[in-house]
Scaffold this motif. Structure first.
Motif, PDB file in Angstrom:
ATOM      1  N   ARG A 183     118.026  89.232  52.498  1.00 46.63           N
ATOM      2  CA  ARG A 183     117.878  90.076  53.679  1.00 46.63           C
ATOM      3  C   ARG A 183     117.950  89.239  54.954  1.00 46.63           C
ATOM      4  O   ARG A 183     118.430  89.696  55.992  1.00 46.63           O
ATOM      5  CB  ARG A 183     116.550  90.830  53.610  1.00 46.63           C
ATOM      6  N   GLN A 184     117.463  87.986  54.901  1.00 53.01           N
ATOM      7  CA  GLN A 184     117.398  87.129  56.080  1.00 53.01           C
ATOM      8  C   GLN A 184     118.677  86.344  56.333  1.00 53.01           C
ATOM      9  O   GLN A 184     118.789  85.656  57.353  1.00 53.01           O
ATOM     10  CB  GLN A 184     116.248  86.131  55.940  1.00 53.01           C
ATOM     11  N   GLU A 207     107.531  88.363  57.866  1.00 55.21           N
ATOM     12  CA  GLU A 207     107.977  89.754  57.865  1.00 55.21           C
ATOM     13  C   GLU A 207     106.827  90.729  57.634  1.00 55.21           C
ATOM     14  O   GLU A 207     107.027  91.950  57.687  1.00 55.21           O
ATOM     15  CB  GLU A 207     109.040  89.964  56.780  1.00 55.21           C
ATOM     16  N   GLU A 214     118.664  98.410  55.721  1.00 50.60           N
ATOM     17  CA  GLU A 214     119.524  97.974  54.622  1.00 50.60           C
ATOM     18  C   GLU A 214     120.952  97.734  55.119  1.00 50.60           C
ATOM     19  O   GLU A 214     121.621  96.798  54.692  1.00 50.60           O
ATOM     20  CB  GLU A 214     119.533  99.033  53.510  1.00 50.60           C
ATOM     21  N   THR A 272     125.038  94.775  52.358  1.00 52.11           N
ATOM     22  CA  THR A 272     123.624  95.094  52.205  1.00 52.11           C
ATOM     23  C   THR A 272     122.920  93.853  51.643  1.00 52.11           C
ATOM     24  O   THR A 272     123.580  92.941  51.111  1.00 52.11           O
ATOM     25  CB  THR A 272     123.424  96.260  51.233  1.00 52.11           C
ATOM     26  N   PRO A 273     121.597  93.788  51.725  1.00 53.99           N
ATOM     27  CA  PRO A 273     120.882  92.666  51.110  1.00 53.99           C
ATOM     28  C   PRO A 273     121.194  92.511  49.624  1.00 53.99           C
ATOM     29  O   PRO A 273     121.329  91.386  49.127  1.00 53.99           O
ATOM     30  CB  PRO A 273     119.412  93.019  51.342  1.00 53.99           C
ATOM     31  N   THR A 326     114.970  88.899  61.475  1.00 43.10           N
ATOM     32  CA  THR A 326     115.333  90.017  60.609  1.00 43.10           C
ATOM     33  C   THR A 326     114.362  91.175  60.787  1.00 43.10           C
ATOM     34  O   THR A 326     114.771  92.338  60.934  1.00 43.10           O
ATOM     35  CB  THR A 326     115.361  89.575  59.141  1.00 43.10           C
ATOM     36  N   ARG A 362     124.461  90.722  49.348  1.00 41.31           N
ATOM     37  CA  ARG A 362     124.338  89.301  49.695  1.00 41.31           C
ATOM     38  C   ARG A 362     123.696  88.505  48.563  1.00 41.31           C
ATOM     39  O   ARG A 362     124.022  87.338  48.345  1.00 41.31           O
ATOM     40  CB  ARG A 362     123.512  89.130  50.972  1.00 41.31           C
TER      41      ARG A 362
END
Length: 320
Positions: free
Chosen positions: A267-268, A40, A172, A251-252, A165, A255
């Motif tokens: 996030r991924q 990333e 977000e 949102t991350p 991602t 999660r």
């Protein structure tokens, strides 16, 4: 002997100390890792930036100090897709070599698939028959299938959870249209290799490896890591499919509150879930067994198999 495995992955740089000897399962003794998420950190030119390179060098240097403290006598250093595919990959390798003394062995995608397959075969044994293994990393998806310890086919696709991602779902809150476009992209990439793998015949045992699959399995009800590596864990396609719309709406941060999902990988998770769902669907798999061994163990097993044939990598002196 005490081995040190330095895994420069697309998500995590992980230094694992193991006690190992031929004919026995390697036993983890100490873990030292950092989530650098190199996949990333690529800039607009496809290069790992100055900050990312320095963080990598710092962690490798600290890993060498850990190796000395823990009595490591043989170092197995390798890098995967983030370094392999970075536009400045050679410069990164040179900086690492000059500043730490470590010569990273850059694995090809097929090498990753083959070595992971070896670990899966050793874990589940010959009774599994024809094995199919799926592995989602930060930068790539590896697929391997075969009846021996070396797969009959090994494929690597640029479908890592971190890569997708960063390229498709950077915000977000994800755009539903972006999710649909990414889903189409993933399925087109996997569909292109289904014939190559399926021509070998249906697998007797379908397996998944990697942190992404472990977290997806935990999310859908598998036992937590604290239960130990020998507890059977499975990922069902129906359970995964039920979670997909929920993940897309989160949102991350939301999660990261799911049991078993780490903050660094939250996030991924959606991109990884889309890859897992597509692979299971296109290969006709309703369920996958989760294997606790993967690429690092494959590297160790290959090293143990070669003991007596040639020496390992000498351990560089740690920097001050």
């Amino acid at each position: 002997m005490r081995l040190g495995v330095l895994d420069v992955g697309s998500n995590t740089v992980h230094f694992l100390v193991v006690d190992a000897h031929p004919g026995a399962a390697p036993l983890p003794a100490y873990s030292h890792k950092a989530e650098l998420r190199l996949a990333e950190l690529l800039d607009g030119h496809g290069e790992i930036g100055v900050e990312g390179i320095q963080r990598l060098i710092d962690h490798i240097a600290s890993s060498l100090r850990v190796a000395e403290d823990k009595g490591v006598v043989d170092l197995l250093p390798f890098a995967t897709s983030a370094v392999r595919e970075a536009a400045n990959g050679e410069a990164v390798l040179r900086r690492v070599r000059e500043e730490t003394g470590v010569e990273l062995n850059v694995l090809s995608g097929q090498d990753e698939a083959r070595l992971t397959f070896l670990a899966v075969r050793r874990w589940f044994g010959w009774s599994s028959g024809r094995l199919l293994d799926l592995d989602i990393g930060g930068g790539s998806l590896e697929i391997a299938c075969g009846i021996d310890e070396q797969p009959d086919t090994a494929v690597s696709l640029p479908l890592g959870a971190g890569r997708l991602t960063a390229g498709w779902l950077p915000g977000e809150v994800v755009d539903p249209d972006a999710v649909r476009e990414l889903r189409r992209h993933i399925r087109a990439e996997i569909a292109d290799v289904v014939g190559e793998v399926s021509r070998l015949g249906a697998p007797d045992h379908a397996v998944a490896t990697s942190k992404t699959f472990k977290q997806l399995a935990r999310m859908t009800g598998a036992a937590p890591a604290e239960a130990g590596p020998r507890v059977p864990r499975k990922l069902s396609r129906s359970g995964l499919a039920a979670w997909l719309p929920r993940l897309a709406a989160m949102t991350p941060a939301e999660r990261a509150k799911i049991p078993g999902v780490s903050e660094g990988r939250a996030r991924q998770l959606l991109a990884g879930a889309l890859v897992a769902d597509a692979a299971m669907d296109l290969f006709g798999l309703e369920e996958l067994d989760i294997c606790p061994w993967a690429l690092r163990e494959g590297i160790i097993l290959r090293r143990l198999d070669s003991m007596g044939q040639h020496g390992g990598t000498p351990l560089p002196a740690p920097s001050a």
